[in-house]
Design an enzyme around this catalytic site. Structure first.
Site, PDB file in Angstrom:
ATOM      1  N   SER A  68       0.661  -1.049   0.074  1.00 39.89           N
ATOM      2  CA  SER A  68      -0.283   0.104  -0.021  1.00 39.89           C
ATOM      3  C   SER A  68       0.802   1.331   0.124  1.00 39.89           C
ATOM      4  O   SER A  68       1.734   1.377  -0.980  1.00 39.89           O
ATOM      5  CB  SER A  68      -1.065  -0.119   1.272  1.00 39.89           C
ATOM      6  OG  SER A  68      -1.943   0.859   1.218  1.00 39.89           O
TER       7      SER A  68
ATOM      8  N   ASP B 277      -6.220  -3.587  -1.604  1.00 46.09           N
ATOM      9  CA  ASP B 277      -4.986  -3.221  -0.680  1.00 46.09           C
ATOM     10  C   ASP B 277      -4.367  -4.567  -0.111  1.00 46.09           C
ATOM     11  O   ASP B 277      -4.912  -5.372   0.228  1.00 46.09           O
ATOM     12  CB  ASP B 277      -5.629  -2.501   0.444  1.00 46.09           C
ATOM     13  CG  ASP B 277      -4.570  -2.213   1.603  1.00 46.09           C
ATOM     14  OD1 ASP B 277      -3.198  -2.045   1.303  1.00 46.09           O
ATOM     15  OD2 ASP B 277      -5.040  -2.259   2.859  1.00 46.09           O
TER      16      ASP B 277
END
Length: 283
Positions: free
Chosen positions: A40, A161
């Site tokens: 991320s 994510d």
């Protein structure tokens, strides 16, 4: 393949600006690990580290955070996403604060990006050879937080994510043959994640991805087990950990530039204070 050392970069949304500060100090010292794996925000900051663009992470993520196209409820009303993903992964790197793709492509370091497969609820890891000329799409996928950003399609996969299933990918680095791992965390030593109570909302939002829902609901267990593993290895001197030296009061979607600046500076200061010990540990 064996790597002498590697960086493991946790995500954490805007808390990742701490990692940006650590990496900025590393760049000032011309310190580049031969293997980098990021999740991320950690992956995004790692990308500018490997393109050798000093100051870019700060310019993008502190300088533009007040722009409504970066992060705002207006984005959510217009595009059903709080973060302006087109702005962050297109307009910023291609126009406003150009990313040096040539420098990145010419860098010798391996760069692995962690994503979550929405169908299986398992991680998919993309290395340089896997994403080739499509770095920005994979970074976008790794940064697409549940509820905040849409699912990303890439090479037939539906991705979100990477922090959902492998928040701190130390074991992946170990499997990839990294001898000495440097873990950069975005929470202080005492932090542990709590169980989510949003099952009903997850099931409604991601009704086509039951394994993804299960992964999100069990994330706190995975995360806390990983922290326990990190503590064990750190105590034995087997890994080197850089983490905030004080509690972090920055949220995942923080817009307060003063708070972000302070956390960025904390990252630089913590890296500076530990750098000599890090070099000794590596040697």
């Amino acid at each position: 393949m064996m790597y002498e050392s590697g960086l493991i970069l946790e995500g954490g949304g805007m808390r990742g600006i701490y990692t940006a500060g650590v990496l900025e100090y590393f760049m000032e010292q011309n310190f580049y690990a031969p293997y980098v794996i990021g999740v991320s925000a950690g992956a995004c900051f790692g990308a500018s580290y490997l393109s050798r663009q000093k100051g870019r992470n700060r310019q993008v993520n502190i300088g533009y955070v007040k722009d409504p196209k970066y992060l705002s409820f207006r984005n959510y009303v217009k595009h059903r996403q709080l973060l302006g993903m087109d702005f962050i992964f297109d307009e910023l790197p291609n126009k406003l604060v150009p990313y040096d793709f040539q420098a990145f492509n010419e860098s010798k370091e391996e760069f692995v990006i962690v994503t979550t497969d929405c169908h299986t609820g398992k991680p998919i890891y993309f290395s340089k050879k896997d994403y080739d000329a499509d770095l920005l799409t994979v970074l976008r996928a790794s940064s697409s937080l549940p509820f905040i950003a849409p699912v990303i399609e890439f090479k037939g996969n539906h991705l979100l994510d990477g922090g959902i299933v492998d928040s701190i990918p130390l074991k992946k680095a170990q499997r990839d043959g990294v001898k000495k791992n440097i873990v950069i965390l975005t929470r202080d030593r005492l932090y542990r994640k709590k169980k989510s109570n949003m099952k009903w909302l997850l099931e409604r939002t991601y009704k086509g991805y039951p394994e993804l829902v299960n992964a999100i609901l069990s994330r706190y267990e995975m995360y806390n087990e990983t922290l326990d593993y990190i503590d064990e290895l750190e105590n034995n001197g087997e890994i080197f950990v850089i983490r905030p030296s004080e509690p972090v009061n920055v949220s995942r979607i923080e817009k307060n530039q003063q708070k972000l600046e302070q956390l960025y500076k904390l990252g630089m200061d913590d890296a500076r204070l530990q750098f000599t010990r890090l070099k000794q540990w590596l040697e």
